[in-house]
Design an enzyme around this catalytic site. Structure first.
Site, PDB file in Angstrom:
ATOM      1  N   GLY A  15       0.838  -1.207   0.000  1.00  0.00           N
ATOM      2  CA  GLY A  15       0.000   0.000   0.000  1.00  0.00           C
ATOM      3  C   GLY A  15       0.863   1.244   0.000  1.00  0.00           C
ATOM      4  O   GLY A  15       1.823   1.333   0.757  1.00  0.00           O
ATOM      5  N   ARG A  76       1.034  -5.014  -5.180  1.00  0.00           N
ATOM      6  CA  ARG A  76       1.145  -6.172  -4.283  1.00  0.00           C
ATOM      7  C   ARG A  76       1.357  -7.370  -5.205  1.00  0.00           C
ATOM      8  O   ARG A  76       0.447  -7.754  -5.938  1.00  0.00           O
ATOM      9  CB  ARG A  76      -0.131  -6.343  -3.465  1.00  0.00           C
ATOM     10  CG  ARG A  76      -0.453  -5.146  -2.555  1.00  0.00           C
ATOM     11  CD  ARG A  76      -1.583  -5.475  -1.602  1.00  0.00           C
ATOM     12  NE  ARG A  76      -2.166  -4.297  -0.973  1.00  0.00           N
ATOM     13  CZ  ARG A  76      -1.693  -3.707   0.127  1.00  0.00           C
ATOM     14  NH1 ARG A  76      -0.612  -4.165   0.703  1.00  0.00           N
ATOM     15  NH2 ARG A  76      -2.305  -2.657   0.646  1.00  0.00           N
ATOM     16  N   ASP A 107       4.986  -4.734   6.163  1.00  0.00           N
ATOM     17  CA  ASP A 107       5.207  -6.100   6.601  1.00  0.00           C
ATOM     18  C   ASP A 107       5.385  -7.112   5.449  1.00  0.00           C
ATOM     19  O   ASP A 107       6.336  -7.893   5.434  1.00  0.00           O
ATOM     20  CB  ASP A 107       3.950  -6.455   7.418  1.00  0.00           C
ATOM     21  CG  ASP A 107       4.134  -7.654   8.264  1.00  0.00           C
ATOM     22  OD1 ASP A 107       4.930  -7.572   9.205  1.00  0.00           O
ATOM     23  OD2 ASP A 107       3.496  -8.677   7.967  1.00  0.00           O
ATOM     24  N   THR A 130       4.259   2.723   5.483  1.00  0.00           N
ATOM     25  CA  THR A 130       2.855   2.281   5.585  1.00  0.00           C
ATOM     26  C   THR A 130       2.114   3.222   6.518  1.00  0.00           C
ATOM     27  O   THR A 130       2.671   3.640   7.539  1.00  0.00           O
ATOM     28  CB  THR A 130       2.736   0.837   6.119  1.00  0.00           C
ATOM     29  OG1 THR A 130       1.378   0.613   6.551  1.00  0.00           O
ATOM     30  CG2 THR A 130       3.656   0.536   7.279  1.00  0.00           C
ATOM     31  N   ASP A 132      -0.175   2.369   8.378  1.00  0.00           N
ATOM     32  CA  ASP A 132      -0.697   1.598   9.526  1.00  0.00           C
ATOM     33  C   ASP A 132       0.163   1.679  10.785  1.00  0.00           C
ATOM     34  O   ASP A 132      -0.319   1.382  11.875  1.00  0.00           O
ATOM     35  CB  ASP A 132      -0.829   0.117   9.146  1.00  0.00           C
ATOM     36  CG  ASP A 132      -1.959  -0.119   8.153  1.00  0.00           C
ATOM     37  OD1 ASP A 132      -2.694   0.835   7.851  1.00  0.00           O
ATOM     38  OD2 ASP A 132      -2.088  -1.256   7.671  1.00  0.00           O
ATOM     39  N   ASP A 134       2.351  -0.378  11.769  1.00  0.00           N
ATOM     40  CA  ASP A 134       2.309  -1.693  12.420  1.00  0.00           C
ATOM     41  C   ASP A 134       3.614  -2.479  12.247  1.00  0.00           C
ATOM     42  O   ASP A 134       3.606  -3.701  12.152  1.00  0.00           O
ATOM     43  CB  ASP A 134       1.130  -2.514  11.870  1.00  0.00           C
ATOM     44  CG  ASP A 134       1.199  -2.708  10.360  1.00  0.00           C
ATOM     45  OD1 ASP A 134       2.016  -2.030   9.703  1.00  0.00           O
ATOM     46  OD2 ASP A 134       0.441  -3.528   9.834  1.00  0.00           O
ATOM     47  N   GLY A 175      -6.465   0.161   8.886  1.00  0.00           N
ATOM     48  CA  GLY A 175      -5.723  -0.582   9.896  1.00  0.00           C
ATOM     49  C   GLY A 175      -6.281  -1.988   9.960  1.00  0.00           C
ATOM     50  O   GLY A 175      -7.148  -2.273  10.783  1.00  0.00           O
ATOM     51  N   ARG A 176      -5.822  -2.829   9.037  1.00  0.00           N
ATOM     52  CA  ARG A 176      -6.314  -4.209   8.940  1.00  0.00           C
ATOM     53  C   ARG A 176      -6.032  -4.982  10.219  1.00  0.00           C
ATOM     54  O   ARG A 176      -6.889  -5.662  10.744  1.00  0.00           O
ATOM     55  CB  ARG A 176      -5.584  -4.898   7.789  1.00  0.00           C
ATOM     56  CG  ARG A 176      -6.475  -5.344   6.692  1.00  0.00           C
ATOM     57  CD  ARG A 176      -5.673  -6.038   5.640  1.00  0.00           C
ATOM     58  NE  ARG A 176      -4.323  -5.494   5.518  1.00  0.00           N
ATOM     59  CZ  ARG A 176      -3.685  -5.334   4.376  1.00  0.00           C
ATOM     60  NH1 ARG A 176      -4.283  -5.655   3.258  1.00  0.00           N
ATOM     61  NH2 ARG A 176      -2.456  -4.859   4.336  1.00  0.00           N
ATOM     62  N   GLU A 192     -15.836   9.431  21.337  1.00  0.00           N
ATOM     63  CA  GLU A 192     -16.422   8.851  22.558  1.00  0.00           C
ATOM     64  C   GLU A 192     -15.926   7.422  22.762  1.00  0.00           C
ATOM     65  O   GLU A 192     -15.644   6.995  23.878  1.00  0.00           O
ATOM     66  CB  GLU A 192     -17.957   8.829  22.467  1.00  0.00           C
ATOM     67  CG  GLU A 192     -18.641  10.074  22.981  1.00  0.00           C
ATOM     68  CD  GLU A 192     -18.235  11.319  22.229  1.00  0.00           C
ATOM     69  OE1 GLU A 192     -18.167  11.269  20.988  1.00  0.00           O
ATOM     70  OE2 GLU A 192     -17.973  12.335  22.892  1.00  0.00           O
TER      71      GLU A 192
HETATM   72  O1  F6P Z   1      -1.446  -1.584   4.638  1.00  0.00           O
HETATM   73  C1  F6P Z   1      -1.940  -0.328   4.407  1.00  0.00           C
HETATM   74  C2  F6P Z   1      -3.410  -0.368   4.088  1.00  0.00           C
HETATM   75  O2  F6P Z   1      -3.775   0.944   3.782  1.00  0.00           O
HETATM   76  C3  F6P Z   1      -4.313  -0.962   5.173  1.00  0.00           C
HETATM   77  O3  F6P Z   1      -4.608  -0.073   6.202  1.00  0.00           O
HETATM   78  C4  F6P Z   1      -5.516  -1.371   4.375  1.00  0.00           C
HETATM   79  O4  F6P Z   1      -6.204  -2.386   5.015  1.00  0.00           O
HETATM   80  C5  F6P Z   1      -4.913  -1.828   3.096  1.00  0.00           C
HETATM   81  O5  F6P Z   1      -3.677  -1.158   2.950  1.00  0.00           O
HETATM   82  C6  F6P Z   1      -5.757  -1.608   1.868  1.00  0.00           C
HETATM   83  O6  F6P Z   1      -5.105  -2.156   0.783  1.00  0.00           O
HETATM   84  P1  F6P Z   1      -5.562  -1.975  -0.727  1.00  0.00           P
HETATM   85  O7  F6P Z   1      -5.304  -0.560  -1.130  1.00  0.00           O
HETATM   86  O8  F6P Z   1      -4.738  -2.932  -1.484  1.00  0.00           O
HETATM   87  O9  F6P Z   1      -7.024  -2.275  -0.760  1.00  0.00           O
END
Ligand code: F6P
Length: 328
Positions: A15, A76, A107, A130, A132, A134, A175-176, A192
């Site tokens: 991503g 990807r 990752d 990324t 995320d 993560d 954020g998968r 909240e």
């Molecule tokens: O890993 C980054 C991210 O933006 C995640 O937060 C999200 O779940 C994913 O990529 C979405 O990927 P794509 O653009 O391939 O649908």
């Protein structure tokens, strides 16, 4: 070791994230500074397999520090997961006379790079790119700060309309597997409730808490939900459940989606990307070959790929406490 490296490739994979262009720029210019040749690989690991290469010089990366996305494009690659795909990639690198590579991604990119290094003994250094955040071993990944600011800006706008209509808004953020965006943007936007994959709240507890805050005098509510949260089947199912059990509010859903990945990088991301890009070339010249360059306690550090990609995302429980107290 540094004498043996003369030609370095750079690619962005997975991503995209704001600040990737700034990172490429720093890698290319650091190569120029050290009198090394730099080769850009288009479309990440897939472009590596397809031999989509272009020589880059210091001027090739002008006027991109402020641009979102990645001019090298990203992908990807399923093919890179196969032994044949990786063999073709290696052949292409050798054919182009490339001695080492910098990969910018998350990752999945680091996992692929790590396998490649074991198979072909080829020097690779990674940069965490990324939204995320993560990745283990770095306090921040490139793109995360910009994404946070994008999310907070969007939620601020939603708050205006939520409050005008006395509504409850459920807002899904990316954020998968990681709740960093949800938790930090949620605190920053005064949500909240914040639902993250790392902490299972349960629907009943969520309902009870929303009812409590309504009773305390709140006229609208914001619930930030990380994409990977497991509390409901999805955010729409969860919104239906809340609506069925709570008639004090009209419930609305907003999915922020890929808006979070775009936009001009923040100053923080530009500086981080620049530091890490320089750090990547420094590491290769020191003879490092299987590491990610990250930031820890304000210092640029090398982290073995295996450390960076291992395990589950860790959330700072102090942040959860801050969210709980400030949303009372
Ligand atoms: O890993 C980054 C991210 O933006 C995640 O937060 C999200 O779940 C994913 O990529 C979405 O990927 P794509 O653009 O391939 O649908």
């Amino acid at each position: 070791m540094s004498g043996t490296i003369k030609r370095i490739a750079v690619l962005t994979s997975g991503g995209d994230a704001p600040g990737m262009n700034a990172a490429i720029r720093a890698v290319v210019r650091s190569c120029a500074y050290h009198k090394l040749e730099c080769v850009g690989i288009y479309r990440g690991l897939q472009g590596l397999i397809e031999g989509d290469f272009e020589v880059l010089n210091a001027r090739s990366v002008k006027n991109i520090i402020n641009r979102g996305g990645t001019f090298l494009k990203s992908a990807r690659s399923k093919e890179f997961r196969t032994k044949e795909g990786r063999q073709t990639a290696y052949n292409n690198l050798k054919h182009a006379g490339i001695d080492a590579m910098v990969v910018i991604g998350g990752d999945g990119t680091f996992t692929g790079a790590n396998i490649f290094i074991q198979e072909f003994d080829f020097p690779i250094v990674g940069l965490p790119g990324t939204i995320d955040n993560d990745i283990n071993g770095t306090d921040y990944s490139i793109g995360y700060d910009t994404a946070l600011n994008t999310v907070v800006e969007a939620i601020d706008k939603i708050r205006d309309t939520a409050n005008s209509h006395n509504r409850l808004f459920m807002i899904e953020v990316m954020g998968r597997d990681a709740g960093d965006i949800a938790l930090n943007a949620g605190i920053g936007a005064g949500a909240e409730e914040i639902l993250i994959p790392e902490e299972e709240m349960g629907r009943e507890k969520l309902l009870a808490s929303l009812r409590r805050s309504k009773k305390s005098g709140k006229t609208s509510s914001i619930v930030v939900v990380a994409e990977g949260d497991q509390i409901g089947k999805n955010i729409f199912g969860l919104a239906d459940y809340i609506q069925e059990h709570m008639d004090e509010y009209e419930v609305k859903v907003t999915v922020l989606g890929h808006i979070q990945r775009g936009g001009s990088p923040s100053c923080y991301d530009r500086v981080l990307a620049s530091r890490l890009g320089i750090g990547a070339i420094d590491a290769l010249l020191r003879g490092e070959r299987d590491v990610m360059i990250g930031i820890s306690h304000k210092k640029v550090v090398s982290v073995p790929f295996i450390e960076a990609i291992k395990g589950e995302n860790e959330i700072d429980i102090e942040l959860i406490r801050v969210a709980d107290i400030t949303s009372i």
